[in-house]
Design a protein around this motif. Sequence first.
Motif, mmCIF file in Angstrom:
data_model
loop_
_atom_site.group_PDB
_atom_site.id
_atom_site.type_symbol
_atom_site.label_atom_id
_atom_site.label_comp_id
_atom_site.label_asym_id
_atom_site.label_seq_id
_atom_site.Cartn_x
_atom_site.Cartn_y
_atom_site.Cartn_z
ATOM 1 N N ALA A 91 0.868 -1.179 0.000
ATOM 2 C CA ALA A 91 0.000 0.000 0.000
ATOM 3 C C ALA A 91 0.902 1.226 0.000
ATOM 4 O O ALA A 91 1.797 1.347 0.833
ATOM 5 N N TYR A 92 0.689 2.098 -0.981
ATOM 6 C CA TYR A 92 1.602 3.228 -1.135
ATOM 7 C C TYR A 92 0.863 4.560 -1.065
ATOM 8 O O TYR A 92 -0.190 4.741 -1.674
ATOM 9 N N ILE A 93 1.446 5.497 -0.310
ATOM 10 C CA ILE A 93 0.903 6.861 -0.251
ATOM 11 C C ILE A 93 2.003 7.814 -0.688
ATOM 12 O O ILE A 93 3.137 7.706 -0.215
ATOM 13 N N ASN A 94 1.707 8.742 -1.578
ATOM 14 C CA ASN A 94 2.689 9.737 -2.012
ATOM 15 C C ASN A 94 3.109 10.569 -0.799
ATOM 16 O O ASN A 94 2.311 11.323 -0.253
ATOM 17 N N PRO A 95 4.390 10.433 -0.349
ATOM 18 C CA PRO A 95 4.796 11.101 0.896
ATOM 19 C C PRO A 95 4.688 12.634 0.793
ATOM 20 O O PRO A 95 4.320 13.293 1.754
ATOM 21 N N LYS A 96 4.992 13.140 -0.385
ATOM 22 C CA LYS A 96 4.929 14.584 -0.604
ATOM 23 C C LYS A 96 3.476 15.072 -0.440
ATOM 24 O O LYS A 96 3.218 16.084 0.211
ATOM 25 N N GLY A 97 2.572 14.318 -0.992
ATOM 26 C CA GLY A 97 1.159 14.681 -0.904
ATOM 27 C C GLY A 97 0.661 14.625 0.530
ATOM 28 O O GLY A 97 -0.120 15.464 0.977
ATOM 29 N N LYS A 98 1.159 13.653 1.268
ATOM 30 C CA LYS A 98 0.763 13.488 2.656
ATOM 31 C C LYS A 98 1.267 14.674 3.480
ATOM 32 O O LYS A 98 0.543 15.254 4.285
ATOM 33 N N GLU A 99 2.503 15.027 3.180
ATOM 34 C CA GLU A 99 3.147 16.149 3.873
ATOM 35 C C GLU A 99 2.372 17.443 3.609
ATOM 36 O O GLU A 99 2.141 18.241 4.504
ATOM 37 N N LEU A 100 1.963 17.635 2.365
ATOM 38 C CA LEU A 100 1.232 18.857 1.997
ATOM 39 C C LEU A 100 -0.237 18.790 2.419
ATOM 40 O O LEU A 100 -0.964 19.753 2.274
#
Lengths: 304, 480
Positions: A91-100
């Motif tokens: 399961a993958y979450i875009n870390p940059k998107g999560k941060e923003l």
Amino acid sequence: MSITNQRLTHLKKLEAESIYVMREVIAEFDNPAMLYSVGKDSSVMLHLAQKAFYPALPPFPLVHVDTTWKFREMIQFRNQRAKDVGMELIAYINPKGKELNISPFTHGAGMHTDIMKTQGLRQVLDDHKYDAVFGGARRDEEKSRAKERIYSFRDKNHRWDPKNQRPELWEIYNGRHQKGESIRVFPLSNWTELDIWQYIYLESIPIPDLYFAKERPVVKYEGTKIMVDDERMPEELRKTAKMEKVRFRTLGCYPLTGAVPSDAETLPEIIQEMLLTKVSERQGRLIDHDEAGSMEKKKIEGYF
Amino acid sequence: MAVEQSKLLKTDIEAYLKQHENKELLRFITCGSVDDGKSTLIGRLLHDSKMIFEDQLAAINKDSKKHGTTGDTIDLALLVDGLQSEREQGITIDVAYRYFATDKRKFIIADTPGHEQYTRNMATGASTADLAIILIDARYGVQTQTRRHSYITSLLAIKHIVVAVNKMDLVAFSEERFNQIKTEYTEFAKELGITDPIFTPVSALTGDNVVNASENMPWFTGLPLMKLLDTIPLHDTTDLEHFRLPVQYVNRPNLDFRGFCGTIAAGTIQAGDEITVLPSLKTSKVKQVIQPAVSADEMVVEIAFAPMGVTLTLEDEVDISRGDMIVKSSNIPEVADQFEVMLVWMNEAPMHIGADYLIKRATNVTTGRFLQVDHKVEVNTLAQQPAKQLELNEIAQCQLSLNQKISFDPYDKIKGTGSFIVIDKYTNATLAAGMIRGASSMQAHIQSRKEYSAFEKDLNVLIRQYYPEWQCVSTNDLLK
């Protein structure tokens, strides 16, 4: 699904074709994966993969690009399915998107989909260097999909070039590629929405409850009704929530997935409703609603 | 959706599902020249069979104003002309697949472009089709394009041909005009071995005789096109006599299980059947026939047949790998490495005699080369011409030589073991589609025309001497 007079019904033929495609990929590629999006098409695709390799487990992982805005029930269902089937789940979450803290409510559907879905997908494919990725797309879903090959070639940047597709003849697929290039494989290309439902019904394939009608809290949002799934929905919107008997024809991010009023509580009732309704299934998806050709643009950018 | 069917749908969904479960599958292609109205015809089939949803129709309405060529009425062609770029050009540029169903059948349509530079797309659509609809513009009759389309359908061995004489509204629904075209087409179709084509007059634009019988053509007593598609007998053309299983994948989840997976190209198989593996000629007996399953109790079946996907286990430990073919020992196909083939060239890069290509036939990939072009077929006139190489969209009979022997069947007997694609070793592009006619009828020992330079010979010796583990073949052996 009986075999009558040594002839296969159309569903058995579709099943055989999909299984052939899956085995072909596993035989020819080094590092395949299956994009598992938790919806009904993914459920069928996973079931076919189990069938294709039984008594072995399908020899590849399931990959889910989590936008963090999926229905909570989808995530529970996903984890349970992977456990039951016994396959690895990435399961993958875009870390940059999560941060923003990207949110469809504040950043809009377009930006959310691009960052969390398209970019997230590209990142996870790059990280794992998959050379073949199964997707559950069907050609009857949308016009630009109608011309997609079963083996859809992508360059190093995951781009699809609709004008330069390899001809695809008989059931002979050309999966040759150079390092960094990959093939998106669509084993369900020739299935229609009705075929999918019929097969789920006949084979008793588990699907999330969200497909069945139930009293759910919904609000009016951008011309459609969406479900209140968590507290991240802006409060002024949440305040307007009403309980209504609804279901979902497709599953995705809850703020972008339109609920339809429905009484269909069983599979036959869903199929009945689907056949009697006059609106195609993608209409529930807010991302397709902009200009004609929007799916084509997104696909060229690397969207599934 | 037919009326009876929608009634059943409302009153007895379970019965409806039962009916849908047992449908037949019919794949067809539509071929015609630019402006023959192919996309309009498909749009009409989908529209009149209620397969278009309201939101799609609304989108077409919007698009019709922007791109349409039909003024204020809905341009049904826009429904099938999918990609944005081609909508702007107003032409169809690739193969598009469309789906619809009636009470009896599920249909898959391949909409293929008609202009000459896209012959490859038509061959692509034709490769999986059971039936072809050949569109003729009633005003112009049989055109060169009609010949080309008909030739390709016969080359790809499509069994059923329906000739739809379109735009009947523009010739005042004239029976005489229809009969003229019928005579004209029947005459030339004989040359191609197309027997019993079915003729039907239609107007895709106005809907005459597409789904419903036409009031404008009371003289026509045949079935409307849709009814025809629904009832044309699909006396199953699958060969159930000659068992062929191209081995696709060897499934070895543990030391106790070794299954050979593949899709049966022809014939039937049962536990206990004596089998032979080709080209090694090793023999064994079938222990279990396993169908696709998700549990042990449903996996074993008594018998399996084409085109089922199966897994076979054998009584003996036999070395079998992907690309081999399992057949019944009672019926062994020919094995050869030199073939007479028909080739449809599909790439801008021309075919060069003697150059190495990858040949993928079923699950087998082997290096091969074309030794000569016997003749090129001019698709518009069917005239045969000599040729030294093949260009994009050219069709020819050639002699193919493979580095490895394979078992095969002629394409017109068993498509699955007689068809192949040609792949470029360097760009990986799919270059051509091929159909095996038979083992080469040239002198059995015809030689590769490849000649090696002194440098190549020296390099070969060097490699063989210092890197024996590369198992490099001697150039001398290659020229034998």
